[in-house]
Motif scaffolding. Structure first.
Motif, PDB file in Angstrom:
ATOM      1  N   SER A  68      19.863  51.063  19.185  1.00 24.33           N
ATOM      2  CA  SER A  68      20.620  50.343  20.457  1.00 24.33           C
ATOM      3  C   SER A  68      22.156  50.341  20.403  1.00 24.33           C
ATOM      4  O   SER A  68      22.656  50.997  19.207  1.00 24.33           O
ATOM      5  CB  SER A  68      19.921  49.022  20.509  1.00 24.33           C
ATOM      6  OG  SER A  68      20.331  48.248  19.075  1.00 24.33           O
ATOM      7  N   ASP A  69      22.633  49.845  21.096  1.00 25.02           N
ATOM      8  CA  ASP A  69      24.179  49.875  21.322  1.00 25.02           C
ATOM      9  C   ASP A  69      24.791  51.066  21.099  1.00 25.02           C
ATOM     10  O   ASP A  69      25.511  51.438  20.151  1.00 25.02           O
ATOM     11  CB  ASP A  69      24.727  48.729  20.355  1.00 25.02           C
ATOM     12  CG  ASP A  69      24.179  47.460  20.418  1.00 25.02           C
ATOM     13  OD1 ASP A  69      23.870  47.030  21.446  1.00 25.02           O
ATOM     14  OD2 ASP A  69      23.904  46.861  19.104  1.00 25.02           O
ATOM     15  N   ILE A  70      24.116  52.313  21.619  1.00 27.00           N
ATOM     16  CA  ILE A  70      24.629  53.580  21.531  1.00 27.00           C
ATOM     17  C   ILE A  70      25.900  53.776  22.088  1.00 27.00           C
ATOM     18  O   ILE A  70      26.207  53.596  23.356  1.00 27.00           O
ATOM     19  CB  ILE A  70      23.349  54.647  21.924  1.00 27.00           C
ATOM     20  CG1 ILE A  70      22.161  54.316  21.129  1.00 27.00           C
ATOM     21  CG2 ILE A  70      24.188  55.925  21.839  1.00 27.00           C
ATOM     22  CD1 ILE A  70      21.056  54.897  21.607  1.00 27.00           C
ATOM     23  N   ASP A  71      26.396  54.362  21.281  1.00 29.29           N
ATOM     24  CA  ASP A  71      28.266  54.779  21.778  1.00 29.29           C
ATOM     25  C   ASP A  71      28.586  55.972  21.110  1.00 29.29           C
ATOM     26  O   ASP A  71      29.258  56.148  20.218  1.00 29.29           O
ATOM     27  CB  ASP A  71      29.177  53.542  21.080  1.00 29.29           C
ATOM     28  CG  ASP A  71      30.730  53.950  21.793  1.00 29.29           C
ATOM     29  OD1 ASP A  71      30.791  54.725  22.473  1.00 29.29           O
ATOM     30  OD2 ASP A  71      31.509  53.263  21.187  1.00 29.29           O
ATOM     31  N   ALA A  72      27.983  57.113  21.858  1.00 34.85           N
ATOM     32  CA  ALA A  72      28.156  58.457  21.327  1.00 34.85           C
ATOM     33  C   ALA A  72      29.606  58.946  21.643  1.00 34.85           C
ATOM     34  O   ALA A  72      30.192  58.787  22.415  1.00 34.85           O
ATOM     35  CB  ALA A  72      27.192  59.471  22.238  1.00 34.85           C
ATOM     36  N   PRO A  73      30.302  59.533  20.510  1.00 36.58           N
ATOM     37  CA  PRO A  73      29.839  59.931  19.266  1.00 36.58           C
ATOM     38  C   PRO A  73      30.398  58.936  18.456  1.00 36.58           C
ATOM     39  O   PRO A  73      30.736  59.500  17.196  1.00 36.58           O
ATOM     40  CB  PRO A  73      30.383  61.294  19.066  1.00 36.58           C
ATOM     41  CG  PRO A  73      31.746  61.263  19.799  1.00 36.58           C
ATOM     42  CD  PRO A  73      31.395  60.439  20.917  1.00 36.58           C
ATOM     43  N   ASN A  74      30.373  57.613  18.659  1.00 39.46           N
ATOM     44  CA  ASN A  74      31.173  56.744  17.805  1.00 39.46           C
ATOM     45  C   ASN A  74      30.273  55.846  16.834  1.00 39.46           C
ATOM     46  O   ASN A  74      30.709  55.299  15.666  1.00 39.46           O
ATOM     47  CB  ASN A  74      32.030  55.795  18.530  1.00 39.46           C
ATOM     48  CG  ASN A  74      32.962  56.652  19.314  1.00 39.46           C
ATOM     49  OD1 ASN A  74      33.823  57.623  18.604  1.00 39.46           O
ATOM     50  ND2 ASN A  74      33.101  56.419  20.610  1.00 39.46           N
ATOM     51  N   LYS A  91      12.465  44.396   6.806  1.00 37.45           N
ATOM     52  CA  LYS A  91      12.735  44.575   8.499  1.00 37.45           C
ATOM     53  C   LYS A  91      14.464  44.335   8.327  1.00 37.45           C
ATOM     54  O   LYS A  91      14.728  43.629   7.215  1.00 37.45           O
ATOM     55  CB  LYS A  91      12.214  43.695   9.362  1.00 37.45           C
ATOM     56  CG  LYS A  91      12.342  42.237   8.962  1.00 37.45           C
ATOM     57  CD  LYS A  91      11.602  41.446  10.288  1.00 37.45           C
ATOM     58  CE  LYS A  91      11.858  39.933   9.969  1.00 37.45           C
ATOM     59  NZ  LYS A  91      11.295  39.014  11.178  1.00 37.45           N
ATOM     60  N   GLY A  92      14.889  45.162   9.149  1.00 31.02           N
ATOM     61  CA  GLY A  92      16.448  44.713   9.307  1.00 31.02           C
ATOM     62  C   GLY A  92      17.129  45.928  10.168  1.00 31.02           C
ATOM     63  O   GLY A  92      16.567  46.696  10.780  1.00 31.02           O
ATOM     64  N   GLY A  93      18.282  45.990   9.919  1.00 31.60           N
ATOM     65  CA  GLY A  93      19.035  46.994  10.845  1.00 31.60           C
ATOM     66  C   GLY A  93      20.503  47.271  10.186  1.00 31.60           C
ATOM     67  O   GLY A  93      20.964  46.553   9.145  1.00 31.60           O
ATOM     68  N   ALA A  94      21.199  48.166  10.703  1.00 33.62           N
ATOM     69  CA  ALA A  94      22.507  48.393  10.394  1.00 33.62           C
ATOM     70  C   ALA A  94      23.404  49.006  11.313  1.00 33.62           C
ATOM     71  O   ALA A  94      22.823  49.704  12.509  1.00 33.62           O
ATOM     72  CB  ALA A  94      22.241  49.666   9.394  1.00 33.62           C
ATOM     73  N   LYS A  95      24.678  48.536  11.478  1.00 36.30           N
ATOM     74  CA  LYS A  95      25.600  49.115  12.285  1.00 36.30           C
ATOM     75  C   LYS A  95      26.199  50.131  11.641  1.00 36.30           C
ATOM     76  O   LYS A  95      26.635  50.002  10.528  1.00 36.30           O
ATOM     77  CB  LYS A  95      26.511  47.953  12.663  1.00 36.30           C
ATOM     78  CG  LYS A  95      26.069  46.697  13.609  1.00 36.30           C
ATOM     79  CD  LYS A  95      27.071  45.810  13.859  1.00 36.30           C
ATOM     80  CE  LYS A  95      26.400  44.703  14.934  1.00 36.30           C
ATOM     81  NZ  LYS A  95      25.425  45.041  16.030  1.00 36.30           N
ATOM     82  N   VAL A  96      26.330  51.373  12.611  1.00 37.82           N
ATOM     83  CA  VAL A  96      26.959  52.527  11.861  1.00 37.82           C
ATOM     84  C   VAL A  96      27.863  53.003  12.864  1.00 37.82           C
ATOM     85  O   VAL A  96      27.759  53.062  13.948  1.00 37.82           O
ATOM     86  CB  VAL A  96      25.825  53.775  12.020  1.00 37.82           C
ATOM     87  CG1 VAL A  96      26.597  54.983  11.564  1.00 37.82           C
ATOM     88  CG2 VAL A  96      24.635  53.426  11.228  1.00 37.82           C
ATOM     89  N   ARG A  97      29.051  53.069  12.273  1.00 39.15           N
ATOM     90  CA  ARG A  97      30.377  53.427  12.949  1.00 39.15           C
ATOM     91  C   ARG A  97      30.822  54.774  12.394  1.00 39.15           C
ATOM     92  O   ARG A  97      31.078  54.829  11.000  1.00 39.15           O
ATOM     93  CB  ARG A  97      31.379  52.263  12.772  1.00 39.15           C
ATOM     94  CG  ARG A  97      30.969  50.918  13.658  1.00 39.15           C
ATOM     95  CD  ARG A  97      31.956  49.994  13.626  1.00 39.15           C
ATOM     96  NE  ARG A  97      32.531  49.762  12.110  1.00 39.15           N
ATOM     97  CZ  ARG A  97      31.928  49.212  11.158  1.00 39.15           C
ATOM     98  NH1 ARG A  97      30.868  48.833  10.997  1.00 39.15           N
ATOM     99  NH2 ARG A  97      32.590  49.207  10.124  1.00 39.15           N
ATOM    100  N   LEU A  98      31.464  55.674  13.381  1.00 41.86           N
ATOM    101  CA  LEU A  98      31.935  57.005  12.745  1.00 41.86           C
ATOM    102  C   LEU A  98      33.438  56.754  13.179  1.00 41.86           C
ATOM    103  O   LEU A  98      33.734  56.609  14.191  1.00 41.86           O
ATOM    104  CB  LEU A  98      31.338  58.042  13.577  1.00 41.86           C
ATOM    105  CG  LEU A  98      30.027  58.224  13.253  1.00 41.86           C
ATOM    106  CD1 LEU A  98      29.458  59.435  14.030  1.00 41.86           C
ATOM    107  CD2 LEU A  98      29.554  58.180  11.864  1.00 41.86           C
ATOM    108  N   GLU A  99      34.436  57.535  12.290  1.00 47.30           N
ATOM    109  CA  GLU A  99      35.717  57.601  12.508  1.00 47.30           C
ATOM    110  C   GLU A  99      36.110  58.970  11.848  1.00 47.30           C
ATOM    111  O   GLU A  99      35.717  59.335  10.788  1.00 47.30           O
ATOM    112  CB  GLU A  99      36.578  56.369  12.233  1.00 47.30           C
ATOM    113  CG  GLU A  99      36.481  56.042  10.724  1.00 47.30           C
ATOM    114  CD  GLU A  99      37.060  54.786  10.594  1.00 47.30           C
ATOM    115  OE1 GLU A  99      38.350  54.752   9.858  1.00 47.30           O
ATOM    116  OE2 GLU A  99      36.360  53.549  10.754  1.00 47.30           O
TER     117      GLU A  99
END
Length: 156
Positions: A68-74, A91-99
Motif C-alpha cells: 500500500s502507499d505505493i509511490d513508484a519508484p520511491n 503480523k506487522g508491516g514495514a515502510k520501505v523508502r528508496l533514495e
C-alpha cells in the motif's frame, strides 16, 4: 509481543532496478529466508508460505502480504500476517523508502513494526529481536546478490 526494527542498506543497483526487484515475486521468494511459496494474488497482494525457526520453535507460516502507499519508484508500505499453527502468529508491516546513493547504487531505508503471539512470544524479546535481525540481514544479503549483474565476478 511487539517489536520494532529499522535501518538502511546500500544496494548495488539504480533505484529503478531496485524498485522492479521489490515488486518481483521470484526475486522476493529467493531473498526471504525460509520462503517456500510467494504468489501474486492481485495487483498489490501476495500469498506466502515460509518455514522459520525462532530458537527451539520451528513452524511453517502461511499468510498474506499487501502493498500500500505505493509511490513508484520511491517506496511503499508492506504489511502482512501469518499463522504458524501452535507456534503462534506474526503480523506487522514495514515502510520501505528508496533514495539514490552517493556514487551510485540505491539506499533502501526500512522501518518495521511487528507483533508476535503464541509460543514464539513466550521466548522473550531478546531472542526474537536477535532472530528478526538475523533474518533481515539474510534477506538483504540475498536481495543484494539478486541485483548483481549476471556473470559478475564476486568481490575479492
Amino acid at each position: 509481543m511487539a517489536m520494532t526494527m529499522n535501518g538502511a542498506v546500500t544496494l548495488p543497483a539504480d533505484r529503478a532496478k531496485v524498485w522492479e526487484a521489490l515488486n518481483d515475486p521470484e526475486i522476493l521468494k529467493r531473498s526471504i529466508p525460509g520462503c517456500q511459496e510467494l504468489e501474486r494474488t492481485g495487483d498489490n497482494g501476495f500469498a506466502a508460505v515460509a518455514k522459520l525457526s525462532v530458537g527451539p520453535v520451528k513452524a511453517t507460516f502461511k499468510g498474506n502480504v499487501t502493498l500500500s502507499d505505493i509511490d513508484a519508484p520511491n517506496g511503499y508500505t508492506i504489511s502482512g500476517e501469518g499463522q504458524g499453527g501452535v507456534a503462534g502468529f506474526a503480523k506487522g508491516g514495514a515502510k520501505v523508502r528508496l533514495e539514490d546513493a552517493e556514487g551510485g547504487g540505491t539506499i533502501l531505508n526500512y522501518d518495521v513494526e511487528a507483533q508476535v503471539g503464541g509460543k514464539i512470544a513466550q521466548l522473550g524479546g531478546r531472542l526474537i529481536n536477535g532472530v528478526a535481525k538475523k533474518y533481515a540481514d539474510e534477506f538483504f544479503a540475498n536481495f543484494a546478490k539478486a541485483l548483481e549483474p549476471e556473470g559478475a565476478a564476486p568481490a575479492a
